[in-house]
Structure formats: C-alpha cells, structure tokens
Motif scaffolding. Sequence first.
Motif, PDB file in Angstrom:
ATOM      1  N   LEU A 225       0.867  -1.178   0.000  1.00 37.83           N
ATOM      2  CA  LEU A 225       0.000   0.000   0.000  1.00 37.83           C
ATOM      3  C   LEU A 225       0.907   1.232   0.000  1.00 37.83           C
ATOM      4  N   PRO A 226       0.405   2.401  -0.330  1.00 35.52           N
ATOM      5  CA  PRO A 226      -0.942   2.752  -0.785  1.00 35.52           C
ATOM      6  C   PRO A 226      -1.180   2.348  -2.231  1.00 35.52           C
ATOM      7  N   SER A 227      -2.442   2.524  -2.668  1.00 36.78           N
ATOM      8  CA  SER A 227      -2.794   2.198  -4.047  1.00 36.78           C
ATOM      9  C   SER A 227      -2.022   3.110  -5.004  1.00 36.78           C
ATOM     10  N   HIS A 228      -1.944   2.682  -6.252  1.00 35.63           N
ATOM     11  CA  HIS A 228      -1.175   3.418  -7.252  1.00 35.63           C
ATOM     12  C   HIS A 228      -2.040   3.624  -8.491  1.00 35.63           C
ATOM     13  N   ILE A 229      -1.832   4.736  -9.173  1.00 36.65           N
ATOM     14  CA  ILE A 229      -2.683   5.092 -10.305  1.00 36.65           C
ATOM     15  C   ILE A 229      -2.499   4.160 -11.499  1.00 36.65           C
ATOM     16  N   SER A 230      -1.313   3.559 -11.648  1.00 40.38           N
ATOM     17  CA  SER A 230      -1.043   2.808 -12.873  1.00 40.38           C
ATOM     18  C   SER A 230      -0.480   1.413 -12.641  1.00 40.38           C
ATOM     19  N   HIS A 231      -0.435   0.957 -11.392  1.00 44.59           N
ATOM     20  CA  HIS A 231       0.062  -0.390 -11.082  1.00 44.59           C
ATOM     21  C   HIS A 231      -0.818  -1.042 -10.024  1.00 44.59           C
ATOM     22  N   PHE A 232      -0.963  -2.356 -10.120  1.00 43.20           N
ATOM     23  CA  PHE A 232      -1.625  -3.096  -9.058  1.00 43.20           C
ATOM     24  C   PHE A 232      -0.759  -3.074  -7.796  1.00 43.20           C
TER      25      PHE A 232
ATOM     26  N   SER B 249       8.756  -2.766  -6.191  1.00 40.93           N
ATOM     27  CA  SER B 249       9.514  -1.598  -5.735  1.00 40.93           C
ATOM     28  C   SER B 249      10.168  -1.874  -4.379  1.00 40.93           C
ATOM     29  N   HIS B 250      11.072  -1.004  -3.983  1.00 40.25           N
ATOM     30  CA  HIS B 250      11.723  -1.144  -2.679  1.00 40.25           C
ATOM     31  C   HIS B 250      10.746  -0.908  -1.537  1.00 40.25           C
ATOM     32  N   GLU B 251       9.570  -0.345  -1.836  1.00 41.51           N
ATOM     33  CA  GLU B 251       8.557  -0.094  -0.815  1.00 41.51           C
ATOM     34  C   GLU B 251       7.798  -1.360  -0.417  1.00 41.51           C
ATOM     35  N   PHE B 252       7.962  -2.438  -1.174  1.00 38.06           N
ATOM     36  CA  PHE B 252       7.222  -3.672  -0.893  1.00 38.06           C
ATOM     37  C   PHE B 252       7.705  -4.322   0.395  1.00 38.06           C
ATOM     38  N   GLY B 253       9.007  -4.265   0.638  1.00 40.76           N
ATOM     39  CA  GLY B 253       9.581  -4.915   1.814  1.00 40.76           C
ATOM     40  C   GLY B 253      10.611  -5.947   1.416  1.00 40.76           C
ATOM     41  N   LEU B 254      11.278  -6.523   2.409  1.00 34.69           N
ATOM     42  CA  LEU B 254      12.304  -7.528   2.169  1.00 34.69           C
ATOM     43  C   LEU B 254      11.697  -8.798   1.575  1.00 34.69           C
ATOM     44  N   HIS B 255      12.357  -9.357   0.594  1.00 32.45           N
ATOM     45  CA  HIS B 255      11.835 -10.511  -0.126  1.00 32.45           C
ATOM     46  C   HIS B 255      11.418 -11.644   0.799  1.00 32.45           C
TER      47      HIS B 255
ATOM     48  N   LEU C  90      -0.730  -4.941  -3.599  1.00 34.88           N
ATOM     49  CA  LEU C  90      -0.991  -6.271  -3.058  1.00 34.88           C
ATOM     50  C   LEU C  90      -2.465  -6.572  -2.774  1.00 34.88           C
ATOM     51  N   PRO C  91      -3.257  -5.699  -2.142  1.00 36.36           N
ATOM     52  CA  PRO C  91      -4.667  -6.056  -1.914  1.00 36.36           C
ATOM     53  C   PRO C  91      -5.415  -6.365  -3.212  1.00 36.36           C
ATOM     54  N   GLU C  92      -5.107  -5.645  -4.278  1.00 36.22           N
ATOM     55  CA  GLU C  92      -5.748  -5.906  -5.573  1.00 36.22           C
ATOM     56  C   GLU C  92      -5.298  -7.254  -6.135  1.00 36.22           C
ATOM     57  N   ILE C  93      -4.031  -7.571  -5.966  1.00 35.14           N
ATOM     58  CA  ILE C  93      -3.506  -8.848  -6.457  1.00 35.14           C
ATOM     59  C   ILE C  93      -4.096 -10.018  -5.680  1.00 35.14           C
ATOM     60  N   LEU C  94      -4.258  -9.859  -4.381  1.00 37.22           N
ATOM     61  CA  LEU C  94      -4.871 -10.918  -3.573  1.00 37.22           C
ATOM     62  C   LEU C  94      -6.309 -11.188  -4.030  1.00 37.22           C
ATOM     63  N   GLU C  95      -7.029 -10.141  -4.377  1.00 37.53           N
ATOM     64  CA  GLU C  95      -8.394 -10.301  -4.880  1.00 37.53           C
ATOM     65  C   GLU C  95      -8.389 -10.975  -6.250  1.00 37.53           C
ATOM     66  N   LEU C  96      -7.451 -10.568  -7.112  1.00 38.13           N
ATOM     67  CA  LEU C  96      -7.342 -11.192  -8.431  1.00 38.13           C
ATOM     68  C   LEU C  96      -6.979 -12.667  -8.308  1.00 38.13           C
ATOM     69  N   ASN C  97      -6.181 -12.999  -7.328  1.00 39.21           N
ATOM     70  CA  ASN C  97      -5.806 -14.394  -7.109  1.00 39.21           C
ATOM     71  C   ASN C  97      -7.045 -15.250  -6.828  1.00 39.21           C
ATOM     72  N   LYS C  98      -7.963 -14.712  -6.071  1.00 41.83           N
ATOM     73  CA  LYS C  98      -9.205 -15.430  -5.779  1.00 41.83           C
ATOM     74  C   LYS C  98     -10.082 -15.561  -7.026  1.00 41.83           C
ATOM     75  N   ILE C  99     -10.153 -14.492  -7.801  1.00 40.88           N
ATOM     76  CA  ILE C  99     -11.023 -14.478  -8.984  1.00 40.88           C
ATOM     77  C   ILE C  99     -10.457 -15.354 -10.103  1.00 40.88           C
ATOM     78  N   LEU C 100      -9.159 -15.272 -10.317  1.00 39.99           N
ATOM     79  CA  LEU C 100      -8.540 -15.923 -11.479  1.00 39.99           C
ATOM     80  C   LEU C 100      -8.090 -17.353 -11.193  1.00 39.99           C
ATOM     81  N   ASN C 101      -7.789 -17.659  -9.928  1.00 43.31           N
ATOM     82  CA  ASN C 101      -7.466 -19.016  -9.500  1.00 43.31           C
ATOM     83  C   ASN C 101      -6.314 -19.660 -10.285  1.00 43.31           C
TER      84      ASN C 101
END
Length: 255
Positions: free
Chosen positions: A197-204, A227-233, A206-217
């Motif tokens: 987080l926070p949300s971004h204007i032109s990129h997914f 990005s470096h803002e995501f956290g340590l791998h 994590l919360p959006e990806i988690l929802e897509l994971n449920k929908i797309l299976n």
Amino acid sequence: MKLKFLGTGTSQGVPVIGCKCKVCTSTNFKDKRFRTSALVTSDFGKKILIDCGPDFRQQMLDNDEAHVDVVLITHEHTDHVIGLDDLRPIIFRNKKDMPIYTLPRVAKQIKDKFHYAFAEIKYPGAPSFEMHEINIEKFKVENIEVTPIHFLHYKLPVLGFKIKNLCYITDASFFPEETLEMLKNLDVLIINCLRKLPSHISHFVLPEILELNKILNPKKMYLLHISHEFGLHDEVQKELPKNMFLAYDSLEIEF
C-alpha cells in the motif's frame, strides 16, 4: 519450455540511487532487482525476449545468455524499450534484422526513438530491426503460438503475452472483463505488484492482487515489477498465499 526472470524491479530498479532503506541496503541477492524483463526458451532452444530495458546488457551477461531470436514489447515506456540498441552484437552475429512484435502505436514510437536503425542509409554499426505490428488475436514466433492480452496501465493500452498456459503481464492497473476471462485457471500467471500500500494510479498493489488471485485461481502466481517499498523478499514471501511467489532476478521456471 522455460521462462527466466531477467529483471523484476520497477522503473527505478532496486536499490534506488541514494536510498538507505532496509531493502535498498539488503545483502540478499533476491532484494536486488533489475528493470523488468524475461527470456523464454522453447523446447527447441529458441529465445524469446519480453521487453528490453536499460539493464538488458548486464542481465544477459549475468545470466550467461548470448542469443535472442525475437523480441516481444509490452509498451513503449523507457524501462521496457531503451535497451534495444544493446541487441547489436546479437544482430551482428545473426546477420539479420531482429524481429520485434508490438502494438502499432509502440512500433511507431520505437521507430522514432531509434530512427537511426530504420534509416535508408544506416550509420555503420547501427542495429537493424524488423517491426511486426500486433493487430490479430494470435500469432506465431519461432513456431510458438502467442496470444496477446490487452489491458490498461492507467489509461495506456498495454500488451501481455500468453504462451501455452502461462501469461506474462506487467504494468497493469485495470483488466476489462474479456481479459479477466482469458486469465482464469492458468498454470502460471506472472503479474505486476508494485507494493503493499498505498494504491497506485497505474500499477496493481498487493490487496488488488490478492483479490485477483481469488477471482482468477491460477495454480501459481509470480509477482514482479516490485519496488523497494514492498519490503524484504524473505519477509514478504512468508505473508503470501501458498500459490503466490515473489519473483526475483535470474529465477527460472518451467511451464
């Protein structure tokens, strides 16, 4: 077939110049990210490059890769095309133009950006490209069927590429309904996820990806354009669902 992640980072790469955050100063090689790109190797050894950014030369050297047969370009942003000039040694060895497949709009911008590669009388040592505009539902490169996937990067139309039951998507922020249907129940879905987080204007994010994971299976989902803002791998990976993985540079997967 195999896909190798040549780069999994954002347009700035990781580490970011001048940044002293815990990710940018990490000594874990999985936290070092070149700009996003991938290399697909067919069962017959043909090499398909997806995007060609500013780190292309070093990516090829680091991975002991020496050949590219064809290039697929998702869109025209600098971090996805500016390395095309570094294809020159491969073009010279092949003794033929490098085929590039992309949207008509992107083909025009590549011709403008690398005008010297398309001149009638070329400067000695210039690269040479063979442009193919993608305007059909499916096409073949090196006898491999590729399905273009259409979506938006904010308001910019961008392509993803489906090969067999794997789909490679970067720089997405919105999928139309027809694209969502094409992405359901894949063996492998590779998709951009900028940060938590926070949300971004032109990129997914994590919360959006988690929802897509449920929908797309998908059976497996690999995240990139990180990005470096995501956290340590290693820390982030522990928080993800069992079928979801943070991609990292030089990771190779079979499909």
